[in-house]
Design a protein around this motif. Structure first.
Motif, PDB file in Angstrom:
ATOM      1  N   TYR A  66       1.913 -20.285 -12.831  1.00 23.27           N
ATOM      2  CA  TYR A  66       0.832 -19.774 -11.970  1.00 23.27           C
ATOM      3  C   TYR A  66       1.249 -18.450 -11.361  1.00 23.27           C
ATOM      4  O   TYR A  66       2.427 -18.117 -11.270  1.00 23.27           O
ATOM      5  CB  TYR A  66       0.433 -20.799 -10.902  1.00 23.27           C
ATOM      6  N   LEU A  67       0.261 -17.693 -10.971  1.00 24.85           N
ATOM      7  CA  LEU A  67       0.449 -16.337 -10.478  1.00 24.85           C
ATOM      8  C   LEU A  67      -0.118 -16.241  -9.066  1.00 24.85           C
ATOM      9  O   LEU A  67      -1.213 -16.744  -8.792  1.00 24.85           O
ATOM     10  CB  LEU A  67      -0.251 -15.352 -11.417  1.00 24.85           C
ATOM     11  N   ALA A  68       0.644 -15.615  -8.151  1.00 22.96           N
ATOM     12  CA  ALA A  68       0.175 -15.369  -6.783  1.00 22.96           C
ATOM     13  C   ALA A  68       0.024 -13.864  -6.603  1.00 22.96           C
ATOM     14  O   ALA A  68       0.977 -13.117  -6.761  1.00 22.96           O
ATOM     15  CB  ALA A  68       1.161 -15.940  -5.772  1.00 22.96           C
ATOM     16  N   ARG A  69      -1.195 -13.416  -6.280  1.00 26.58           N
ATOM     17  CA  ARG A  69      -1.464 -11.971  -6.231  1.00 26.58           C
ATOM     18  C   ARG A  69      -2.372 -11.637  -5.052  1.00 26.58           C
ATOM     19  O   ARG A  69      -3.061 -12.500  -4.498  1.00 26.58           O
ATOM     20  CB  ARG A  69      -2.143 -11.516  -7.523  1.00 26.58           C
ATOM     21  N   CYS A  99      -2.927 -15.567 -17.377  1.00 24.16           N
ATOM     22  CA  CYS A  99      -3.402 -15.729 -15.997  1.00 24.16           C
ATOM     23  C   CYS A  99      -4.544 -14.753 -15.702  1.00 24.16           C
ATOM     24  O   CYS A  99      -4.630 -13.669 -16.284  1.00 24.16           O
ATOM     25  CB  CYS A  99      -2.270 -15.472 -15.002  1.00 24.16           C
ATOM     26  N   ASP A 100      -5.397 -15.145 -14.768  1.00 28.12           N
ATOM     27  CA  ASP A 100      -6.488 -14.297 -14.316  1.00 28.12           C
ATOM     28  C   ASP A 100      -5.915 -13.187 -13.440  1.00 28.12           C
ATOM     29  O   ASP A 100      -5.274 -13.442 -12.426  1.00 28.12           O
ATOM     30  CB  ASP A 100      -7.491 -15.135 -13.525  1.00 28.12           C
ATOM     31  N   THR A 101      -6.114 -11.951 -13.860  1.00 29.65           N
ATOM     32  CA  THR A 101      -5.617 -10.805 -13.095  1.00 29.65           C
ATOM     33  C   THR A 101      -6.767  -9.840 -12.844  1.00 29.65           C
ATOM     34  O   THR A 101      -7.879 -10.023 -13.331  1.00 29.65           O
ATOM     35  CB  THR A 101      -4.491 -10.085 -13.849  1.00 29.65           C
ATOM     36  N   GLY A 102      -6.473  -8.818 -12.095  1.00 33.33           N
ATOM     37  CA  GLY A 102      -7.486  -7.813 -11.769  1.00 33.33           C
ATOM     38  C   GLY A 102      -6.856  -6.702 -10.961  1.00 33.33           C
ATOM     39  O   GLY A 102      -5.621  -6.663 -10.797  1.00 33.33           O
ATOM     40  N   PRO A 103      -7.662  -5.792 -10.428  1.00 29.63           N
ATOM     41  CA  PRO A 103      -7.122  -4.695  -9.615  1.00 29.63           C
ATOM     42  C   PRO A 103      -6.292  -5.229  -8.450  1.00 29.63           C
ATOM     43  O   PRO A 103      -6.701  -6.158  -7.756  1.00 29.63           O
ATOM     44  CB  PRO A 103      -8.376  -3.986  -9.116  1.00 29.63           C
ATOM     45  N   GLY A 104      -5.101  -4.670  -8.273  1.00 23.36           N
ATOM     46  CA  GLY A 104      -4.228  -5.093  -7.189  1.00 23.36           C
ATOM     47  C   GLY A 104      -3.245  -6.179  -7.571  1.00 23.36           C
ATOM     48  O   GLY A 104      -2.387  -6.544  -6.767  1.00 23.36           O
ATOM     49  N   SER A 105      -3.341  -6.724  -8.794  1.00 24.30           N
ATOM     50  CA  SER A 105      -2.474  -7.839  -9.182  1.00 24.30           C
ATOM     51  C   SER A 105      -1.119  -7.397  -9.723  1.00 24.30           C
ATOM     52  O   SER A 105      -0.219  -8.228  -9.862  1.00 24.30           O
ATOM     53  CB  SER A 105      -3.170  -8.717 -10.222  1.00 24.30           C
ATOM     54  N   THR A 106      -0.942  -6.105 -10.042  1.00 22.39           N
ATOM     55  CA  THR A 106       0.372  -5.657 -10.511  1.00 22.39           C
ATOM     56  C   THR A 106       1.403  -5.883  -9.403  1.00 22.39           C
ATOM     57  O   THR A 106       1.157  -5.615  -8.236  1.00 22.39           O
ATOM     58  CB  THR A 106       0.347  -4.168 -10.891  1.00 22.39           C
ATOM     59  N   SER A 115       0.851  -1.200   0.000  1.00 23.52           N
ATOM     60  CA  SER A 115       0.000   0.000   0.000  1.00 23.52           C
ATOM     61  C   SER A 115       0.879   1.240   0.000  1.00 23.52           C
ATOM     62  O   SER A 115       1.851   1.334   0.762  1.00 23.52           O
ATOM     63  CB  SER A 115      -0.911   0.015   1.233  1.00 23.52           C
ATOM     64  N   THR A 116       0.516   2.218  -0.874  1.00 22.51           N
ATOM     65  CA  THR A 116       1.288   3.457  -0.989  1.00 22.51           C
ATOM     66  C   THR A 116       0.339   4.653  -1.004  1.00 22.51           C
ATOM     67  O   THR A 116      -0.862   4.526  -1.263  1.00 22.51           O
ATOM     68  CB  THR A 116       2.120   3.470  -2.275  1.00 22.51           C
ATOM     69  N   VAL A 117       0.908   5.833  -0.730  1.00 23.74           N
ATOM     70  CA  VAL A 117       0.161   7.096  -0.799  1.00 23.74           C
ATOM     71  C   VAL A 117       0.984   8.045  -1.670  1.00 23.74           C
ATOM     72  O   VAL A 117       2.151   8.320  -1.370  1.00 23.74           O
ATOM     73  CB  VAL A 117      -0.059   7.697   0.600  1.00 23.74           C
ATOM     74  N   ASP A 118       0.396   8.537  -2.750  1.00 26.82           N
ATOM     75  CA  ASP A 118       1.146   9.425  -3.650  1.00 26.82           C
ATOM     76  C   ASP A 118       1.178  10.850  -3.097  1.00 26.82           C
ATOM     77  O   ASP A 118       0.643  11.136  -2.022  1.00 26.82           O
ATOM     78  CB  ASP A 118       0.546   9.380  -5.055  1.00 26.82           C
ATOM     79  N   GLY A 119       1.816  11.768  -3.857  1.00 26.47           N
ATOM     80  CA  GLY A 119       1.970  13.146  -3.419  1.00 26.47           C
ATOM     81  C   GLY A 119       0.659  13.868  -3.234  1.00 26.47           C
ATOM     82  O   GLY A 119       0.595  14.870  -2.490  1.00 26.47           O
ATOM     83  N   GLU A 120      -0.366  13.402  -3.870  1.00 31.63           N
ATOM     84  CA  GLU A 120      -1.677  14.054  -3.750  1.00 31.63           C
ATOM     85  C   GLU A 120      -2.552  13.385  -2.682  1.00 31.63           C
ATOM     86  O   GLU A 120      -3.729  13.699  -2.555  1.00 31.63           O
ATOM     87  CB  GLU A 120      -2.385  14.011  -5.104  1.00 31.63           C
ATOM     88  N   GLY A 121      -1.933  12.455  -1.938  1.00 28.12           N
ATOM     89  CA  GLY A 121      -2.679  11.801  -0.872  1.00 28.12           C
ATOM     90  C   GLY A 121      -3.574  10.664  -1.346  1.00 28.12           C
ATOM     91  O   GLY A 121      -4.436  10.211  -0.580  1.00 28.12           O
ATOM     92  N   GLN A 122      -3.391  10.203  -2.572  1.00 26.71           N
ATOM     93  CA  GLN A 122      -4.199   9.110  -3.100  1.00 26.71           C
ATOM     94  C   GLN A 122      -3.598   7.768  -2.720  1.00 26.71           C
ATOM     95  O   GLN A 122      -2.400   7.542  -2.909  1.00 26.71           O
ATOM     96  CB  GLN A 122      -4.296   9.219  -4.632  1.00 26.71           C
ATOM     97  N   ASN A 123      -4.448   6.901  -2.179  1.00 22.01           N
ATOM     98  CA  ASN A 123      -3.994   5.567  -1.810  1.00 22.01           C
ATOM     99  C   ASN A 123      -4.049   4.633  -3.017  1.00 22.01           C
ATOM    100  O   ASN A 123      -4.951   4.718  -3.847  1.00 22.01           O
ATOM    101  CB  ASN A 123      -4.877   4.981  -0.700  1.00 22.01           C
ATOM    102  N   SER A 124      -3.090   3.720  -3.094  1.00 23.79           N
ATOM    103  CA  SER A 124      -3.107   2.683  -4.115  1.00 23.79           C
ATOM    104  C   SER A 124      -2.564   1.392  -3.500  1.00 23.79           C
ATOM    105  O   SER A 124      -1.813   1.436  -2.526  1.00 23.79           O
ATOM    106  CB  SER A 124      -2.251   3.076  -5.326  1.00 23.79           C
ATOM    107  N   ALA A 125      -2.974   0.286  -4.068  1.00 26.12           N
ATOM    108  CA  ALA A 125      -2.542  -1.015  -3.533  1.00 26.12           C
ATOM    109  C   ALA A 125      -2.196  -1.936  -4.685  1.00 26.12           C
ATOM    110  O   ALA A 125      -2.855  -1.931  -5.733  1.00 26.12           O
ATOM    111  CB  ALA A 125      -3.631  -1.628  -2.665  1.00 26.12           C
ATOM    112  N   CYS A 126      -1.168  -2.696  -4.498  1.00 26.95           N
ATOM    113  CA  CYS A 126      -0.758  -3.701  -5.486  1.00 26.95           C
ATOM    114  C   CYS A 126      -0.141  -4.886  -4.741  1.00 26.95           C
ATOM    115  O   CYS A 126      -0.285  -5.004  -3.525  1.00 26.95           O
ATOM    116  CB  CYS A 126       0.206  -3.093  -6.509  1.00 26.95           C
ATOM    117  N   THR A 127       0.533  -5.722  -5.473  1.00 24.26           N
ATOM    118  CA  THR A 127       1.112  -6.929  -4.883  1.00 24.26           C
ATOM    119  C   THR A 127       2.622  -6.791  -4.786  1.00 24.26           C
ATOM    120  O   THR A 127       3.265  -6.209  -5.661  1.00 24.26           O
ATOM    121  CB  THR A 127       0.761  -8.161  -5.752  1.00 24.26           C
TER     122      THR A 127
END
Length: 343
Positions: free
Chosen positions: A259-262, A291-298, A174-186
């Protein structure tokens, strides 16, 4: 009859009686002579001796019979015990032989599974034939020697052990950018202090993030950026318990199963999906997968099913496939930071 005649008849009768008595006495004496001239007392003693002798003989016969019976019983018991001992020994030999044969079969089976646990089917056959030539695997009917690439089975699913290890090393970044926006990935741990993830999600060098894995929250800082990937280091001294070994990193093979773990979007759950490599551009440093991916899988790690090798990090989605960056080209550039060596 006159008186004189009557007297004569009586005398004649007496004479006959005396003669009869004498004849009988002679007969009795003759009989006694033939019987040994035993007197009644002697006959009694003889009978007693005969009874005693009969008793002694009977007792001896009974004793001898008992001795023979006891000897026969002892011999029979000894023979029974000998048969039992032989039977137990044979049973133990059979059990040991069966156990040794079972262990041999297990050993050969494990060797065969390891031999084919490679993405190259020709290498798998070569490994099998080597084990046969070395005597580690039996091939009585020459079936292994006659194998072709099309004869080998396809390993389509990862082992549960491999999945558990990948899931334990994967977490939510989980990260917070300069504008205070949260984002989540793997993110995936590569050592006790470093994780790798998508560069855009992680941010620039020096950016802060949190990594949640194994129900533990780690505070991270971006240590390096290499193209689309970022290397992050844990701030605290507490080490991550599970991480993926760098020794099993290679390039993917077209059509091989992976296989992918996300991370699952909106939760801390780690999910896996099995798929295939559908495109590979070595010069570009990328490969494509379905592979099946989606939001947060990057930032998710992609692992080969056949040998658990680390192939790449998923970072984008095209119209028909996912795109992953090769770890075989990026990881050496991170090695000096992670391991203190340029290897």
């Amino acid at each position: 009859m006159s008186k004189q005649e009557h007297l004569d008849t009586l005398e004649e009768r007496q004479f006959e009686l005396d003669a009869e008595i004498r004849r009988r006495e002679v007969a009795v004496k003759e009989s006694e002579r033939k019987s040994g001239w035993l007197t009644p007392a002697q006959a009694t003693v003889a009978g007693a001796l005969l009874a005693l002798t009969s008793g002694i003989v009977g007792a001896y016969i009974n004793a001898r019979s008992s001795q023979v019976i006891a000897s026969g019983n002892s011999l029979t018991s000894l023979q029974i015990e000998e048969l039992k001992a032989k039977g137990t020994l044979e049973l133990e030999k059979t059990r040991q032989t069966a156990t040794a044969e079972l262990e041999r079969k297990k050993f050969e089976t494990n060797l065969i599974l390891e031999a084919i646990r490679t993405p190259s089917r020709s290498d798998a056959i070569r490994n099998l034939k080597f084990f046969v030539s070395a005597g580690f695997v039996t091939d009585e009917h020459g079936k292994i020697a006659a194998l072709s690439e099309g004869s080998l089975p396809s390993i389509g699913q990862p082992s549960q052990q491999s999945i558990n290890r990948a899931v334990a090393a994967t977490g939510v970044l989980s990260t917070v950018d300069g504008e205070g926006q949260n984002s989540a990935c793997t993110g995936v741990a590569l050592s006790q202090q470093y994780i790798v993830s998508d560069g855009i999600c992680a941010g620039d060098v020096g950016s802060k993030a949190t990594f949640y894995t194994g129900k533990i929250l780690f505070h991270m800082t971006v240590a390096e950026r290499k193209g689309r990937l970022a290397l992050l280091k844990a701030d605290q001294s507490e080490a991550m318990l599970t991480y993926l070994e760098r020794s099993s990193v290679r390039e993917p093979l077209l059509s091989e199963r992976v296989y992918l773990a996300r991370a699952s979007f909106g939760s801390a759950e780690i999910v896996t999906s099995t798929c295939s490599v559908i495109g590979y551009q070595p010069d570009e440093g990328d490969f494509h997968h379905d592979c099946d991916t989606g939001p947060g899988s990057t930032g998710a790690v992609i692992i080969a099913v056949s040998d658990n090798s680390l192939l790449g990090i998923h970072y984008a989605r095209s119209e028909s496939s996912g795109v992953a960056r090769l770890l075989s080209t990026i990881l050496p550039e991170f090695s000096e930071t992670i391991y203190g060596t340029g290897r």
